[in-house]
Design a protein around this motif. Sequence first.
Motif, PDB file in Angstrom:
ATOM      1  N   ARG A  78       8.726  -5.139   0.705  1.00 40.26           N
ATOM      2  CA  ARG A  78       8.086  -3.999   1.350  1.00 40.26           C
ATOM      3  C   ARG A  78       6.908  -3.513   0.532  1.00 40.26           C
ATOM      4  O   ARG A  78       7.005  -3.335  -0.689  1.00 40.26           O
ATOM      5  CB  ARG A  78       9.079  -2.859   1.478  1.00 40.26           C
ATOM      6  CG  ARG A  78       9.565  -2.726   2.841  1.00 40.26           C
ATOM      7  CD  ARG A  78      10.094  -1.351   3.073  1.00 40.26           C
ATOM      8  NE  ARG A  78      10.313  -1.320   4.505  1.00 40.26           N
ATOM      9  CZ  ARG A  78      11.315  -0.758   5.076  1.00 40.26           C
ATOM     10  NH1 ARG A  78      12.198  -0.150   4.348  1.00 40.26           N
ATOM     11  NH2 ARG A  78      11.433  -0.797   6.369  1.00 40.26           N
ATOM     12  N   HIS A 122       2.431  -7.747   8.668  1.00 37.92           N
ATOM     13  CA  HIS A 122       3.165  -6.605   9.197  1.00 37.92           C
ATOM     14  C   HIS A 122       4.282  -7.119  10.094  1.00 37.92           C
ATOM     15  O   HIS A 122       4.062  -7.910  10.998  1.00 37.92           O
ATOM     16  CB  HIS A 122       2.229  -5.688   9.987  1.00 37.92           C
ATOM     17  CG  HIS A 122       2.867  -4.394  10.375  1.00 37.92           C
ATOM     18  ND1 HIS A 122       3.646  -4.256  11.491  1.00 37.92           N
ATOM     19  CD2 HIS A 122       2.847  -3.183   9.771  1.00 37.92           C
ATOM     20  CE1 HIS A 122       4.080  -3.014  11.563  1.00 37.92           C
ATOM     21  NE2 HIS A 122       3.600  -2.343  10.526  1.00 37.92           N
ATOM     22  N   ASP A 123       5.498  -6.661   9.816  1.00 39.91           N
ATOM     23  CA  ASP A 123       6.670  -7.057  10.590  1.00 39.91           C
ATOM     24  C   ASP A 123       7.162  -5.848  11.365  1.00 39.91           C
ATOM     25  O   ASP A 123       7.179  -4.736  10.825  1.00 39.91           O
ATOM     26  CB  ASP A 123       7.762  -7.566   9.638  1.00 39.91           C
ATOM     27  CG  ASP A 123       8.969  -8.097  10.371  1.00 39.91           C
ATOM     28  OD1 ASP A 123       8.819  -9.086  11.112  1.00 39.91           O
ATOM     29  OD2 ASP A 123      10.063  -7.509  10.196  1.00 39.91           O
ATOM     30  N   GLU A 124       7.563  -6.057  12.617  1.00 45.70           N
ATOM     31  CA  GLU A 124       8.003  -4.923  13.435  1.00 45.70           C
ATOM     32  C   GLU A 124       9.249  -4.252  12.875  1.00 45.70           C
ATOM     33  O   GLU A 124       9.388  -3.036  12.947  1.00 45.70           O
ATOM     34  CB  GLU A 124       8.247  -5.384  14.872  1.00 45.70           C
ATOM     35  CG  GLU A 124       6.966  -5.670  15.612  1.00 45.70           C
ATOM     36  CD  GLU A 124       7.206  -5.984  17.074  1.00 45.70           C
ATOM     37  OE1 GLU A 124       8.239  -5.543  17.638  1.00 45.70           O
ATOM     38  OE2 GLU A 124       6.356  -6.663  17.646  1.00 45.70           O
ATOM     39  N   LYS A 125      10.184  -5.013  12.322  1.00 38.99           N
ATOM     40  CA  LYS A 125      11.428  -4.442  11.794  1.00 38.99           C
ATOM     41  C   LYS A 125      11.262  -3.896  10.372  1.00 38.99           C
ATOM     42  O   LYS A 125      11.730  -2.816  10.062  1.00 38.99           O
ATOM     43  CB  LYS A 125      12.539  -5.486  11.795  1.00 38.99           C
ATOM     44  CG  LYS A 125      12.985  -5.882  13.184  1.00 38.99           C
ATOM     45  CD  LYS A 125      14.094  -6.891  13.118  1.00 38.99           C
ATOM     46  CE  LYS A 125      14.506  -7.305  14.525  1.00 38.99           C
ATOM     47  NZ  LYS A 125      15.541  -8.328  14.504  1.00 38.99           N
ATOM     48  N   GLN A 126      10.592  -4.690   9.510  1.00 37.07           N
ATOM     49  CA  GLN A 126      10.490  -4.306   8.100  1.00 37.07           C
ATOM     50  C   GLN A 126       9.235  -3.510   7.778  1.00 37.07           C
ATOM     51  O   GLN A 126       9.145  -2.892   6.731  1.00 37.07           O
ATOM     52  CB  GLN A 126      10.541  -5.556   7.216  1.00 37.07           C
ATOM     53  CG  GLN A 126      11.871  -6.282   7.303  1.00 37.07           C
ATOM     54  CD  GLN A 126      11.862  -7.547   6.477  1.00 37.07           C
ATOM     55  OE1 GLN A 126      10.888  -8.282   6.487  1.00 37.07           O
ATOM     56  NE2 GLN A 126      12.955  -7.785   5.773  1.00 37.07           N
ATOM     57  N   GLY A 127       8.243  -3.568   8.623  1.00 39.98           N
ATOM     58  CA  GLY A 127       7.001  -2.836   8.378  1.00 39.98           C
ATOM     59  C   GLY A 127       6.015  -3.658   7.577  1.00 39.98           C
ATOM     60  O   GLY A 127       5.926  -4.876   7.713  1.00 39.98           O
TER      61      GLY A 127
END
Length: 187
Positions: free
Chosen positions: A52, A62-67
Amino acid sequence: MTRLSDSQLVVLTAACERPDRSVYPITARLKGIAAGNVLKSLLAKGLISEVRAKRDDTIWRHDEKQGRLTLQATPAAFAALGIDESDEPAAVEAETPQTESRAKRARTAKAARVNNDKPARIREGTKQAMLIDLLKRPTGATITEIVEATSWQPHTVRGAIAGALKKKLGLAVTSEKLEGRGRVYRI
């Protein structure tokens, strides 16, 4: 042992020297998509991992779940480079502010050991030996005289004096400008 390209080595070494083990900023001069390819291959080998991102970190993706995600060196990276992970770069830098990096200090120490182990030797019959003989004469030698004797170009003579004689062999080469003769070099 993992085989790494030069670019991968540069990226991993820089990351392992940072206190937060961050891959960014990338210090290797990679153009276009090459940087992404190097990082993808390091990810596939498990030498770096996605973590992160903090507020000011450079974002890898950028990941939708992890940000927001950035990249960080893993313990496997230290093993691949042969570096002891227990070294604390933050502590080293705190003890010696505004000093050279650990890698640069290690290279300097290695160079000093190499130079101290083997004293420089001058082989007889070489142009370098001829240059030294010319400079040891009481009258010294000018660049033109050395060019005629060695068949070197003037810039090669200057480089040999500054590099090989002064830096490598540690000889004290002096120069003075004499009227009618020009600049004369002597040892």
